[in-house]
Scaffold this motif. Structure first.
Motif, short mmCIF file in Angstrom:
data_model
loop_
_atom_site.label_atom_id
_atom_site.label_comp_id
_atom_site.label_asym_id
_atom_site.label_seq_id
_atom_site.Cartn_x
_atom_site.Cartn_y
_atom_site.Cartn_z
N MET A 32 -12.35 1.00 7.55
CA MET A 32 -11.72 2.25 8.00
C MET A 32 -11.54 3.37 6.72
O MET A 32 -11.86 4.40 7.03
CB MET A 32 -10.23 1.72 8.36
CG MET A 32 -9.34 2.84 8.62
SD MET A 32 -9.94 3.77 10.15
CE MET A 32 -9.18 2.25 11.63
N GLY A 33 -11.32 2.70 5.59
CA GLY A 33 -11.22 3.38 4.45
C GLY A 33 -12.51 4.35 4.24
O GLY A 33 -12.75 5.58 3.61
N LEU A 59 -12.97 7.18 6.71
CA LEU A 59 -12.07 8.24 6.22
C LEU A 59 -12.57 9.17 5.03
O LEU A 59 -12.51 10.33 5.09
CB LEU A 59 -10.63 7.79 6.00
CG LEU A 59 -9.73 7.26 7.06
CD1 LEU A 59 -8.40 6.35 6.49
CD2 LEU A 59 -9.34 8.29 8.01
N THR A 115 -5.81 3.28 2.47
CA THR A 115 -6.27 2.61 3.40
C THR A 115 -7.20 1.39 3.05
O THR A 115 -7.01 0.34 3.60
CB THR A 115 -7.25 3.38 4.25
OG1 THR A 115 -6.36 4.48 4.81
CG2 THR A 115 -7.77 2.67 5.55
N PHE A 138 -10.29 -2.89 7.28
CA PHE A 138 -9.58 -1.76 6.29
C PHE A 138 -10.52 -1.18 5.42
O PHE A 138 -10.30 -0.09 5.25
CB PHE A 138 -8.28 -2.27 5.68
CG PHE A 138 -6.96 -2.73 6.71
CD1 PHE A 138 -6.27 -1.58 7.05
CD2 PHE A 138 -6.64 -3.79 7.14
CE1 PHE A 138 -5.40 -1.59 8.02
CE2 PHE A 138 -5.39 -4.00 7.85
CZ PHE A 138 -4.83 -2.87 8.24
N LEU A 173 -5.08 -1.34 1.35
CA LEU A 173 -4.14 -2.09 2.17
C LEU A 173 -4.81 -3.37 2.45
O LEU A 173 -4.26 -4.62 2.35
CB LEU A 173 -4.03 -1.44 3.58
CG LEU A 173 -2.89 -1.86 4.51
CD1 LEU A 173 -2.46 -0.64 5.34
CD2 LEU A 173 -3.16 -2.94 5.18
N SER A 176 0.85 -1.10 -0.03
CA SER A 176 -0.17 -0.02 -0.08
C SER A 176 0.88 1.43 -0.01
O SER A 176 0.38 2.16 -0.64
CB SER A 176 -0.99 0.15 1.24
OG SER A 176 -1.95 1.06 1.33
#
Length: 312
Positions: free
Chosen positions: A299-300, A303, A237, A296, A240, A113
């Motif tokens: 989380m992305g 964000l 993110t 992940f 990943l 990443s």
């Protein structure tokens, strides 16, 4: 006329990196942090990721078993009190291997990443600033790599790097897999950064910095990059988790990480011929893999929602 003359010195006073207000930039991130703290999606995924990172860095906190120790007379043993996740074909503890497998899997995802974002961001920022011939040439190069199917490209690259039957060290395998993923994945990061850089290059703060004599590198990295970073950060993110899945895919095909490296992809690959006899040896590493990828991706998504001004 008098007001105009009075404003010119204040513009010159912004020559040293203050064309973009630091307060405005820090305000964006502080506001995003306030939004993230109120999102259950971010909290849940953050807790899962922290646990996974601790697991990868300090696996001995979670198990005292040796993931490589073989007890052949217990081959394929079902889950029990003494072996929570059962044992694999070679009688190794599946729980211990799943715990220790977090390290290589997360390392590949993180390095791939970072590499993809770094290469793609540098290329996209350069294309967005210079445009013209530079943009056209680099776009054609990126289209070549973007047109290569990931699995086919991975097979060709990794089989070309290693001869059949050749014993390859663990570090070399990890580096090869990471570089392969970066080579095949950077065009998307480049497109995201290029789009943001093209929009940023037309803003007043870039024009002002250029008029005040700032060089290309200063404009690109001091003024444009901070304003183009958010979408690439979100992409990195999410990717990943995707890259961790990509490592598992390549390992399952027998061209990625291999024994003695312990990763979730390697564990899944080792049991593919005996799934019916020992489904637990497949289920548990696959469950770790799915939970990690989802963490992940969530989380992305969190964000993206927090950094997108249109969502506020």
């Amino acid at each position: 006329m008098t007001d105009t003359l009075r404003q010119e010195p204040s513009l010159a006073g912004h020559d040293d990196g203050a064309v973009v207000s630091p307060q405005a930039e820090s305000g964006l991130w502080s506001d995003a942090w306030k939004q993230l703290r109120r999102r259950p999606l971010f909290i849940v995924s953050g807790i899962v990721i922290v646990v996974l990172l601790v697991m990868a860095l300090f696996p001995s906190l979670f198990t005292g078993a040796d993931p490589t120790f073989q007890v052949l007379d217990r081959s394929g043993e079902a889950p029990s009190a003494g072996s929570w996740f059962g044992r694999d074909l070679f009688g190794r503890d599946v729980y211990a291997r799943a715990i220790y497998g977090a390290g290589p899997s997360l390392a590949v995802g993180l390095l791939a990443s970072l590499g993809t974002v770094l290469v793609g961001s540098l290329a996209g920022l350069t294309m967005g600033y210079f445009r013209g011939l530079t943009d056209s040439v680099m776009s054609r190069i990126a289209e070549i790599f973007a047109g290569i199917p990931f699995v086919l490209g991975g097979i060709v690259i990794l089989t070309s790097l290693n001869k059949p039957g050749e014993i390859v060290g663990s570090t070399r395998l990890v580096v090869q897999v990471v570089l392969t993923i970066v080579l095949l994945s950077w065009p998307l990061a480049m497109r995201i950064m290029r789009a943001a850089a093209l929009a940023s290059s037309q803003q007043d703060y870039v024009k002002a910095a250029r008029a005040l004599g700032a060089g290309p590198l200063r404009i690109m990295f001091r003024h444009m990059l901070p304003n183009c970073l958010a979408p690439v950060l979100v992409y990195g993110t999410i990717q990943l988790g995707v890259f961790i899945g990509a490592e598992a895919t390549l390992s399952y095909l027998g061209i990625g990480l291999k024994d003695p490296v312990v990763s979730w992809g390697v564990m899944i690959s080792e049991v593919q011929a005996r799934i019916i006899q020992m489904p637990h040896a497949l289920f548990f590493p696959a469950a770790f893999l799915v939970v990690t990828v989802l963490a992940f991706v969530m989380m992305g998504d969190a964000l993206r929602d927090a950094l997108d001004p249109r969502g506020r």
